[in-house]
Design a protein around this motif. Structure first.
Motif, PDB file in Angstrom:
ATOM      1  N   SER A  92       0.836  -1.201   0.000  1.00  0.00           N
ATOM      2  CA  SER A  92       0.000   0.000   0.000  1.00  0.00           C
ATOM      3  C   SER A  92       0.868   1.247   0.000  1.00  0.00           C
ATOM      4  O   SER A  92       1.939   1.277   0.596  1.00  0.00           O
ATOM      5  N   ASN A  93       0.377   2.294  -0.671  1.00  0.00           N
ATOM      6  CA  ASN A  93       1.063   3.590  -0.671  1.00  0.00           C
ATOM      7  C   ASN A  93       0.606   4.482   0.472  1.00  0.00           C
ATOM      8  O   ASN A  93       0.993   5.646   0.540  1.00  0.00           O
ATOM      9  N   GLY A  94      -0.242   3.942   1.337  1.00  0.00           N
ATOM     10  CA  GLY A  94      -0.723   4.726   2.464  1.00  0.00           C
ATOM     11  C   GLY A  94      -2.160   5.184   2.280  1.00  0.00           C
ATOM     12  O   GLY A  94      -2.741   5.079   1.195  1.00  0.00           O
ATOM     13  N   ALA A  95      -2.730   5.709   3.361  1.00  0.00           N
ATOM     14  CA  ALA A  95      -4.138   6.113   3.363  1.00  0.00           C
ATOM     15  C   ALA A  95      -4.331   7.474   2.702  1.00  0.00           C
ATOM     16  O   ALA A  95      -3.417   8.308   2.669  1.00  0.00           O
ATOM     17  N   ILE A  96      -5.545   7.683   2.178  1.00  0.00           N
ATOM     18  CA  ILE A  96      -5.891   8.953   1.545  1.00  0.00           C
ATOM     19  C   ILE A  96      -7.151   9.528   2.210  1.00  0.00           C
ATOM     20  O   ILE A  96      -7.854   8.828   2.934  1.00  0.00           O
ATOM     21  N   ASN A  97      -7.438  10.786   1.932  1.00  0.00           N
ATOM     22  CA  ASN A  97      -8.628  11.429   2.477  1.00  0.00           C
ATOM     23  C   ASN A  97      -9.889  10.952   1.769  1.00  0.00           C
ATOM     24  O   ASN A  97      -9.889  10.699   0.568  1.00  0.00           O
ATOM     25  N   ASN A  98     -10.957  10.863   2.519  1.00  0.00           N
ATOM     26  CA  ASN A  98     -12.250  10.435   2.009  1.00  0.00           C
ATOM     27  C   ASN A  98     -12.889  11.531   1.143  1.00  0.00           C
ATOM     28  O   ASN A  98     -12.732  12.718   1.425  1.00  0.00           O
ATOM     29  N   GLU A  99     -13.582  11.133   0.078  1.00  0.00           N
ATOM     30  CA  GLU A  99     -14.280  12.074  -0.801  1.00  0.00           C
ATOM     31  C   GLU A  99     -15.689  11.533  -1.106  1.00  0.00           C
ATOM     32  O   GLU A  99     -15.979  11.123  -2.228  1.00  0.00           O
ATOM     33  N   PRO A 100     -16.592  11.558  -0.141  1.00  0.00           N
ATOM     34  CA  PRO A 100     -17.924  10.958  -0.316  1.00  0.00           C
ATOM     35  C   PRO A 100     -18.884  11.850  -1.095  1.00  0.00           C
ATOM     36  O   PRO A 100     -19.934  12.261  -0.590  1.00  0.00           O
ATOM     37  N   VAL A 101     -18.537  12.159  -2.329  1.00  0.00           N
ATOM     38  CA  VAL A 101     -19.328  13.070  -3.157  1.00  0.00           C
ATOM     39  C   VAL A 101     -20.523  12.360  -3.791  1.00  0.00           C
ATOM     40  O   VAL A 101     -21.627  12.892  -3.833  1.00  0.00           O
ATOM     41  N   TYR A 102     -20.293  11.124  -4.263  1.00  0.00           N
ATOM     42  CA  TYR A 102     -21.320  10.416  -5.015  1.00  0.00           C
ATOM     43  C   TYR A 102     -21.860   9.199  -4.265  1.00  0.00           C
ATOM     44  O   TYR A 102     -21.236   8.684  -3.336  1.00  0.00           O
ATOM     45  N   ASN A 119     -10.769   8.239   7.025  1.00  0.00           N
ATOM     46  CA  ASN A 119      -9.731   8.469   6.011  1.00  0.00           C
ATOM     47  C   ASN A 119      -8.714   7.328   6.017  1.00  0.00           C
ATOM     48  O   ASN A 119      -7.556   7.506   6.400  1.00  0.00           O
ATOM     49  N   SER A 120      -9.143   6.151   5.599  1.00  0.00           N
ATOM     50  CA  SER A 120      -8.251   4.985   5.650  1.00  0.00           C
ATOM     51  C   SER A 120      -8.200   4.204   4.342  1.00  0.00           C
ATOM     52  O   SER A 120      -7.565   3.147   4.283  1.00  0.00           O
ATOM     53  N   ALA A 121      -8.834   4.697   3.275  1.00  0.00           N
ATOM     54  CA  ALA A 121      -8.762   4.000   1.988  1.00  0.00           C
ATOM     55  C   ALA A 121      -7.324   3.999   1.480  1.00  0.00           C
ATOM     56  O   ALA A 121      -6.605   4.992   1.637  1.00  0.00           O
ATOM     57  N   SER A 122      -6.916   2.892   0.886  1.00  0.00           N
ATOM     58  CA  SER A 122      -5.560   2.833   0.334  1.00  0.00           C
ATOM     59  C   SER A 122      -5.584   2.241  -1.073  1.00  0.00           C
ATOM     60  O   SER A 122      -5.745   2.973  -2.045  1.00  0.00           O
ATOM     61  N   ASN A 123      -5.489   0.907  -1.201  1.00  0.00           N
ATOM     62  CA  ASN A 123      -5.430   0.322  -2.538  1.00  0.00           C
ATOM     63  C   ASN A 123      -6.632  -0.540  -2.915  1.00  0.00           C
ATOM     64  O   ASN A 123      -6.793  -0.902  -4.068  1.00  0.00           O
ATOM     65  N   GLN A 124      -7.484  -0.886  -1.962  1.00  0.00           N
ATOM     66  CA  GLN A 124      -8.596  -1.776  -2.278  1.00  0.00           C
ATOM     67  C   GLN A 124      -9.833  -1.015  -2.741  1.00  0.00           C
ATOM     68  O   GLN A 124     -10.156   0.050  -2.210  1.00  0.00           O
ATOM     69  N   TRP A 125     -10.532  -1.597  -3.702  1.00  0.00           N
ATOM     70  CA  TRP A 125     -11.729  -0.999  -4.280  1.00  0.00           C
ATOM     71  C   TRP A 125     -12.807  -2.066  -4.386  1.00  0.00           C
ATOM     72  O   TRP A 125     -12.539  -3.261  -4.266  1.00  0.00           O
ATOM     73  N   PHE A 126     -14.047  -1.633  -4.594  1.00  0.00           N
ATOM     74  CA  PHE A 126     -15.133  -2.578  -4.798  1.00  0.00           C
ATOM     75  C   PHE A 126     -16.157  -2.004  -5.760  1.00  0.00           C
ATOM     76  O   PHE A 126     -16.283  -0.777  -5.902  1.00  0.00           O
ATOM     77  N   PHE A 127     -16.879  -2.894  -6.435  1.00  0.00           N
ATOM     78  CA  PHE A 127     -17.954  -2.504  -7.344  1.00  0.00           C
ATOM     79  C   PHE A 127     -19.294  -2.803  -6.689  1.00  0.00           C
ATOM     80  O   PHE A 127     -19.495  -3.894  -6.140  1.00  0.00           O
ATOM     81  N   PHE A 143     -18.562   5.765   1.854  1.00  0.00           N
ATOM     82  CA  PHE A 143     -17.512   5.174   1.023  1.00  0.00           C
ATOM     83  C   PHE A 143     -17.377   5.976  -0.272  1.00  0.00           C
ATOM     84  O   PHE A 143     -18.363   6.270  -0.938  1.00  0.00           O
ATOM     85  N   THR A 144     -16.153   6.336  -0.627  1.00  0.00           N
ATOM     86  CA  THR A 144     -15.898   7.203  -1.767  1.00  0.00           C
ATOM     87  C   THR A 144     -16.116   6.492  -3.094  1.00  0.00           C
ATOM     88  O   THR A 144     -15.364   5.595  -3.470  1.00  0.00           O
ATOM     89  N   VAL A 145     -17.136   6.916  -3.819  1.00  0.00           N
ATOM     90  CA  VAL A 145     -17.378   6.465  -5.191  1.00  0.00           C
ATOM     91  C   VAL A 145     -16.546   7.341  -6.111  1.00  0.00           C
ATOM     92  O   VAL A 145     -16.612   8.569  -6.031  1.00  0.00           O
ATOM     93  N   PHE A 146     -15.743   6.725  -7.001  1.00  0.00           N
ATOM     94  CA  PHE A 146     -14.876   7.524  -7.857  1.00  0.00           C
ATOM     95  C   PHE A 146     -14.976   7.168  -9.336  1.00  0.00           C
ATOM     96  O   PHE A 146     -14.161   7.593 -10.155  1.00  0.00           O
ATOM     97  N   GLY A 147     -16.011   6.413  -9.710  1.00  0.00           N
ATOM     98  CA  GLY A 147     -16.209   6.096 -11.118  1.00  0.00           C
ATOM     99  C   GLY A 147     -17.390   5.162 -11.299  1.00  0.00           C
ATOM    100  O   GLY A 147     -18.015   4.726 -10.319  1.00  0.00           O
ATOM    101  N   GLN A 148     -17.704   4.855 -12.562  1.00  0.00           N
ATOM    102  CA  GLN A 148     -18.793   3.932 -12.823  1.00  0.00           C
ATOM    103  C   GLN A 148     -18.488   3.065 -14.038  1.00  0.00           C
ATOM    104  O   GLN A 148     -17.774   3.477 -14.954  1.00  0.00           O
TER     105      GLN A 148
END
Length: 255
Positions: A92-102, A119-127, A143-148
């Protein structure tokens, strides 16, 4: 003096431009089929840049889809198969800030994170395989949605979620190919061909703002006090804890 200020501003602008996301459409090439995802680079830039860093570093190459719950989510980005059980954690490259826009509606990709740590998201994602907004838009800060997913990509994800599932060494619901639950219980050594492999994630379109025509649903629940439909679990596990921390808090962190 004015020239110095302008020069300083231009310098800062250049740095921001260099650090901004340079791709908005990526293709997931998996052993069960390929599909494309349009990333929200303009509105969730921290998360998209983080994801693309892993893509550019080829961190996800030959990684695994390590979790699949029919009618709920398909999750990856955290493990690989090194020839035997247990699965090996990806760096992991470390945690990033949360962006719960969508909103966590069907067909979106979002970041997994640790239970109780916003603010603990790092490399794992889910659909999201269905509309999970009532729970995931508010739980743990949202949970930060960042695409579709675009095109017919959901058919591939549904196919993955319908595979036989395996529980092994603290990881539950690992989708398997031609590998039975009994073999999983016996810890028979599988081959890479028995897993759903993310062979590669590639950049398809490097132009910016390719998500302008997408129907993006905003997270309107995040500021509401109403609790989620399922309680946020503790470190001992729970109905939703597999998504947050995979049943054991350290498992989302890289060993």
């Amino acid at each position: 003096m004015l020239k110095k200020v302008i020069s300083s501003l231009l310098c800062c602008y250049s740095l921001v431009s260099l650090n901004s996301a340079q791709a908005t459409i990526v293709e997931f090439q998996t052993s069960q089929g390929n599909f494309q995802v349009n990333l929200f680079d303009q509105t969730t830039p921290i998360t998209v840049n983080n994801f693309l860093n892993y893509v550019n570093e080829q961190s996800y190459t030959n990684s695994l889809i390590h979790r699949a719950v029919p009618g709920f989510v398909v999750q990856g980005g955290g493990f690989e198969f090194a020839g035997d059980w247990p699965l090996s954690s990806l760096a992991s490259n470390g945690a990033i800030n949360n962006e719960p826009v969508y909103s966590n509606v069907k067909g979106t990709i979002a970041m997994a994170k640790l239970g109780g740590i916003v603010n603990s998201a790092s490399n794992q994602w889910f659909f999201n395989l269905q509309d999970n907004s009532n729970n995931l838009d508010t739980q743990n800060g949202g949970f930060t949605v960042f695409g579709q997913v675009i095109g017919d990509g959901m058919a591939v994800l549904e196919k993955i979620s319908a595979l036989q599932l395996c529980n092994n060494n603290g990881l539950n619901d690992i989708p398997m190919v031609d590998y039975t639950s009994q073999e999983c219980t016996d810890k028979a050594v599988p081959g890479l061909e028995n897993f759903v492999v993310v062979e590669q994630i590639t950049i398809v379109d490097s132009s910016e703002v390719t998500d302008a025509d997408l129907t993006k649903i905003e997270n309107t629940l995040i500021d509401q006090v109403t609790p989620p439909t399922q309680p946020e679990p503790s470190s001992g596990g729970g109905a939703m804890y597999w998504l947050l921390a995979l049943l054991s808090l350290p498992l989302l962190r890289k060993k």
